[in-house]
Design a protein around this motif. Structure first.
Motif, PDB file in Angstrom:
ATOM      1  N   MET A  79      21.215 -28.114  21.510  1.00  0.00           N
ATOM      2  CA  MET A  79      19.867 -28.568  21.172  1.00  0.00           C
ATOM      3  C   MET A  79      19.947 -29.332  19.851  1.00  0.00           C
ATOM      4  O   MET A  79      20.367 -28.765  18.845  1.00  0.00           O
ATOM      5  CB  MET A  79      18.954 -27.355  21.044  1.00  0.00           C
ATOM      6  CG  MET A  79      17.543 -27.623  20.596  1.00  0.00           C
ATOM      7  SD  MET A  79      16.477 -28.405  21.817  1.00  0.00           S
ATOM      8  CE  MET A  79      16.344 -27.186  23.092  1.00  0.00           C
ATOM      9  N   ASN A  80      19.575 -30.591  19.874  1.00  0.00           N
ATOM     10  CA  ASN A  80      19.534 -31.359  18.633  1.00  0.00           C
ATOM     11  C   ASN A  80      18.210 -31.165  17.907  1.00  0.00           C
ATOM     12  O   ASN A  80      18.172 -30.996  16.701  1.00  0.00           O
ATOM     13  CB  ASN A  80      19.770 -32.847  18.904  1.00  0.00           C
ATOM     14  CG  ASN A  80      21.197 -33.110  19.288  1.00  0.00           C
ATOM     15  OD1 ASN A  80      22.109 -32.486  18.766  1.00  0.00           O
ATOM     16  ND2 ASN A  80      21.407 -34.004  20.230  1.00  0.00           N
ATOM     17  N   TRP A  81      17.123 -31.266  18.656  1.00  0.00           N
ATOM     18  CA  TRP A  81      15.776 -31.086  18.120  1.00  0.00           C
ATOM     19  C   TRP A  81      14.999 -30.282  19.137  1.00  0.00           C
ATOM     20  O   TRP A  81      15.247 -30.372  20.333  1.00  0.00           O
ATOM     21  CB  TRP A  81      15.067 -32.439  17.929  1.00  0.00           C
ATOM     22  CG  TRP A  81      15.705 -33.300  16.905  1.00  0.00           C
ATOM     23  CD1 TRP A  81      16.636 -34.281  17.139  1.00  0.00           C
ATOM     24  CD2 TRP A  81      15.489 -33.291  15.509  1.00  0.00           C
ATOM     25  NE1 TRP A  81      17.008 -34.858  15.960  1.00  0.00           N
ATOM     26  CE2 TRP A  81      16.309 -34.274  14.931  1.00  0.00           C
ATOM     27  CE3 TRP A  81      14.677 -32.538  14.667  1.00  0.00           C
ATOM     28  CZ2 TRP A  81      16.347 -34.525  13.573  1.00  0.00           C
ATOM     29  CZ3 TRP A  81      14.712 -32.797  13.310  1.00  0.00           C
ATOM     30  CH2 TRP A  81      15.543 -33.776  12.777  1.00  0.00           C
ATOM     31  N   GLY A  82      14.030 -29.551  18.684  1.00  0.00           N
ATOM     32  CA  GLY A  82      13.162 -28.854  19.615  1.00  0.00           C
ATOM     33  C   GLY A  82      12.357 -27.763  18.934  1.00  0.00           C
ATOM     34  O   GLY A  82      12.733 -27.268  17.874  1.00  0.00           O
ATOM     35  N   MET A  83      11.236 -27.446  19.535  1.00  0.00           N
ATOM     36  CA  MET A  83      10.356 -26.374  19.051  1.00  0.00           C
ATOM     37  C   MET A  83      10.149 -25.362  20.170  1.00  0.00           C
ATOM     38  O   MET A  83       9.884 -25.740  21.314  1.00  0.00           O
ATOM     39  CB  MET A  83       8.989 -26.922  18.642  1.00  0.00           C
ATOM     40  CG  MET A  83       8.944 -27.608  17.305  1.00  0.00           C
ATOM     41  SD  MET A  83       9.361 -26.576  15.892  1.00  0.00           S
ATOM     42  CE  MET A  83       8.130 -25.279  15.981  1.00  0.00           C
ATOM     43  N   PHE A  84      10.273 -24.095  19.811  1.00  0.00           N
ATOM     44  CA  PHE A  84      10.009 -22.984  20.706  1.00  0.00           C
ATOM     45  C   PHE A  84       8.970 -22.121  20.017  1.00  0.00           C
ATOM     46  O   PHE A  84       9.246 -21.563  18.948  1.00  0.00           O
ATOM     47  CB  PHE A  84      11.273 -22.158  20.942  1.00  0.00           C
ATOM     48  CG  PHE A  84      12.369 -22.894  21.653  1.00  0.00           C
ATOM     49  CD1 PHE A  84      12.574 -22.700  23.010  1.00  0.00           C
ATOM     50  CD2 PHE A  84      13.193 -23.770  20.974  1.00  0.00           C
ATOM     51  CE1 PHE A  84      13.585 -23.371  23.672  1.00  0.00           C
ATOM     52  CE2 PHE A  84      14.206 -24.442  21.621  1.00  0.00           C
ATOM     53  CZ  PHE A  84      14.408 -24.254  22.977  1.00  0.00           C
ATOM     54  N   ALA A 104       9.260 -30.629  15.594  1.00  0.00           N
ATOM     55  CA  ALA A 104      10.385 -30.465  14.671  1.00  0.00           C
ATOM     56  C   ALA A 104      10.777 -31.802  14.055  1.00  0.00           C
ATOM     57  O   ALA A 104      10.982 -31.908  12.846  1.00  0.00           O
ATOM     58  CB  ALA A 104      11.569 -29.856  15.401  1.00  0.00           C
ATOM     59  N   ASP A 105      10.889 -32.823  14.877  1.00  0.00           N
ATOM     60  CA  ASP A 105      11.386 -34.126  14.432  1.00  0.00           C
ATOM     61  C   ASP A 105      10.391 -34.814  13.493  1.00  0.00           C
ATOM     62  O   ASP A 105       9.208 -34.895  13.792  1.00  0.00           O
ATOM     63  CB  ASP A 105      11.651 -34.995  15.659  1.00  0.00           C
ATOM     64  CG  ASP A 105      12.613 -36.136  15.381  1.00  0.00           C
ATOM     65  OD1 ASP A 105      13.167 -36.196  14.274  1.00  0.00           O
ATOM     66  OD2 ASP A 105      12.805 -36.960  16.291  1.00  0.00           O
ATOM     67  N   PHE A 106      10.879 -35.294  12.368  1.00  0.00           N
ATOM     68  CA  PHE A 106      10.072 -35.997  11.366  1.00  0.00           C
ATOM     69  C   PHE A 106       8.872 -35.177  10.903  1.00  0.00           C
ATOM     70  O   PHE A 106       7.791 -35.705  10.708  1.00  0.00           O
ATOM     71  CB  PHE A 106       9.593 -37.361  11.888  1.00  0.00           C
ATOM     72  CG  PHE A 106      10.711 -38.317  12.130  1.00  0.00           C
ATOM     73  CD1 PHE A 106      11.383 -38.896  11.066  1.00  0.00           C
ATOM     74  CD2 PHE A 106      11.112 -38.629  13.415  1.00  0.00           C
ATOM     75  CE1 PHE A 106      12.425 -39.770  11.281  1.00  0.00           C
ATOM     76  CE2 PHE A 106      12.153 -39.507  13.646  1.00  0.00           C
ATOM     77  CZ  PHE A 106      12.821 -40.091  12.573  1.00  0.00           C
ATOM     78  N   ASN A 107       9.067 -33.890  10.713  1.00  0.00           N
ATOM     79  CA  ASN A 107       7.971 -33.025  10.286  1.00  0.00           C
ATOM     80  C   ASN A 107       8.300 -32.419   8.924  1.00  0.00           C
ATOM     81  O   ASN A 107       8.962 -31.382   8.837  1.00  0.00           O
ATOM     82  CB  ASN A 107       7.718 -31.921  11.312  1.00  0.00           C
ATOM     83  CG  ASN A 107       6.496 -31.113  10.991  1.00  0.00           C
ATOM     84  OD1 ASN A 107       5.903 -31.251   9.928  1.00  0.00           O
ATOM     85  ND2 ASN A 107       6.105 -30.255  11.903  1.00  0.00           N
ATOM     86  N   SER A 108       7.829 -33.047   7.873  1.00  0.00           N
ATOM     87  CA  SER A 108       8.113 -32.567   6.516  1.00  0.00           C
ATOM     88  C   SER A 108       7.423 -31.237   6.230  1.00  0.00           C
ATOM     89  O   SER A 108       7.822 -30.507   5.324  1.00  0.00           O
ATOM     90  CB  SER A 108       7.699 -33.606   5.478  1.00  0.00           C
ATOM     91  OG  SER A 108       6.313 -33.855   5.562  1.00  0.00           O
ATOM     92  N   GLU A 109       6.414 -30.894   7.016  1.00  0.00           N
ATOM     93  CA  GLU A 109       5.704 -29.618   6.837  1.00  0.00           C
ATOM     94  C   GLU A 109       6.652 -28.423   6.990  1.00  0.00           C
ATOM     95  O   GLU A 109       6.418 -27.344   6.438  1.00  0.00           O
ATOM     96  CB  GLU A 109       4.578 -29.524   7.864  1.00  0.00           C
ATOM     97  CG  GLU A 109       3.745 -28.279   7.761  1.00  0.00           C
ATOM     98  CD  GLU A 109       2.643 -28.245   8.814  1.00  0.00           C
ATOM     99  OE1 GLU A 109       2.492 -27.195   9.454  1.00  0.00           O
ATOM    100  OE2 GLU A 109       1.948 -29.257   8.982  1.00  0.00           O
ATOM    101  N   LEU A 110       7.741 -28.603   7.717  1.00  0.00           N
ATOM    102  CA  LEU A 110       8.697 -27.520   7.917  1.00  0.00           C
ATOM    103  C   LEU A 110       9.351 -27.079   6.608  1.00  0.00           C
ATOM    104  O   LEU A 110       9.833 -25.967   6.498  1.00  0.00           O
ATOM    105  CB  LEU A 110       9.784 -27.948   8.897  1.00  0.00           C
ATOM    106  CG  LEU A 110       9.340 -28.168  10.343  1.00  0.00           C
ATOM    107  CD1 LEU A 110      10.451 -28.826  11.133  1.00  0.00           C
ATOM    108  CD2 LEU A 110       8.925 -26.862  10.978  1.00  0.00           C
ATOM    109  N   TRP A 111       9.379 -27.967   5.627  1.00  0.00           N
ATOM    110  CA  TRP A 111      10.124 -27.710   4.396  1.00  0.00           C
ATOM    111  C   TRP A 111       9.199 -27.457   3.213  1.00  0.00           C
ATOM    112  O   TRP A 111       9.546 -27.729   2.071  1.00  0.00           O
ATOM    113  CB  TRP A 111      11.052 -28.880   4.098  1.00  0.00           C
ATOM    114  CG  TRP A 111      11.895 -29.221   5.293  1.00  0.00           C
ATOM    115  CD1 TRP A 111      11.756 -30.303   6.108  1.00  0.00           C
ATOM    116  CD2 TRP A 111      12.973 -28.453   5.829  1.00  0.00           C
ATOM    117  NE1 TRP A 111      12.687 -30.251   7.112  1.00  0.00           N
ATOM    118  CE2 TRP A 111      13.446 -29.126   6.964  1.00  0.00           C
ATOM    119  CE3 TRP A 111      13.574 -27.247   5.450  1.00  0.00           C
ATOM    120  CZ2 TRP A 111      14.503 -28.646   7.730  1.00  0.00           C
ATOM    121  CZ3 TRP A 111      14.630 -26.768   6.223  1.00  0.00           C
ATOM    122  CH2 TRP A 111      15.081 -27.476   7.342  1.00  0.00           C
ATOM    123  N   THR A 112       7.996 -26.961   3.479  1.00  0.00           N
ATOM    124  CA  THR A 112       7.048 -26.719   2.400  1.00  0.00           C
ATOM    125  C   THR A 112       6.722 -25.234   2.294  1.00  0.00           C
ATOM    126  O   THR A 112       6.859 -24.485   3.258  1.00  0.00           O
ATOM    127  CB  THR A 112       5.734 -27.505   2.617  1.00  0.00           C
ATOM    128  OG1 THR A 112       5.156 -27.104   3.861  1.00  0.00           O
ATOM    129  CG2 THR A 112       5.976 -29.005   2.626  1.00  0.00           C
TER     130      THR A 112
END
Length: 190
Positions: A79-84, A104-112
């Protein structure tokens, strides 16, 4: 909210089966929204309750035991990218999508910080990122303990985010020059 960050680059790529093996029957007690699955789309569409498109992105709504079986049967797949995202079984897909489509892809919210779910109705979120990084979010310490038990390099997501957050850039000093531009000062022009 609690979360884990795991770098799987030692294994060269992300395989999803260890995460779902660790969750075990816990995964079965939920329905899962899977998005950005790429090559997995063909696999997941065979076991989905619903396979549709939302805002141009294919998603699959899959019962937990069917998802675990599909992942176990395709252990070689990476899996390169994906949301579960796991949801209580009584939640309707319409209500889930109204609460936010996880990406997941291009989502800066993941790192806040503070760490929070992308979809307020989800109880577990697993984001596969860049082929070697995984984020797992859950309010359940038991879920996080199951995962961190399998990955000794699991790191607290909030602490990880703090370590990589961009610090505010220093403010530029006010110029004390005569107002002439850089090249004018350098070459003596007016």
């Amino acid at each position: 909210m609690n979360g884990l960050y795991i770098n799987t680059s030692d294994d060269l790529f992300i395989k999803m089966h260890p995460f779902f093996d660790a969750l075990g029957e816990t995964a079965d007690s939920y329905n899962w929204l899977v998005s950005e699955a790429g090559p997995w789309d063909a696999i997941f569409s065979k076991c989905s309750i619903i396979t549709e498109s939302f805002d141009g992105e294919t998603y699959h709504f899959i019962e937990g035991s069917a998802l675990r079986k599909a992942i176990a049967d395709n252990r070689i797949q990476v899996m390169n990218w994906g949301m579960f995202c796991a949801f209580p079984k009584e939640k309707e897909i319409k209500d889930i999508l109204d609460a936010g489509f996880p990406k997941a892809d291009f989502n800066s919210e993941l790192w806040t910080n503070p760490v929070r779910m992308q979809n307020e109705l989800s109880v577990i979120e697993i984001a596969a990122l860049e082929g070697t990084k995984i984020q797992i979010k859950s309010e359940s310490e038991e879920v996080l303990a199951k995962i961190s038990g399998c990955y000794k390099n699991a790191y607290d997501l909030e602490k990880y985010n703090e370590s990589v957050m961009r610090k505010e850039a220093p403010k530029a000093k006010k110029s004390t020059s005569s107002g002439a531009g850089f090249f004018s000062r350098l070459f003596g022009g007016k």
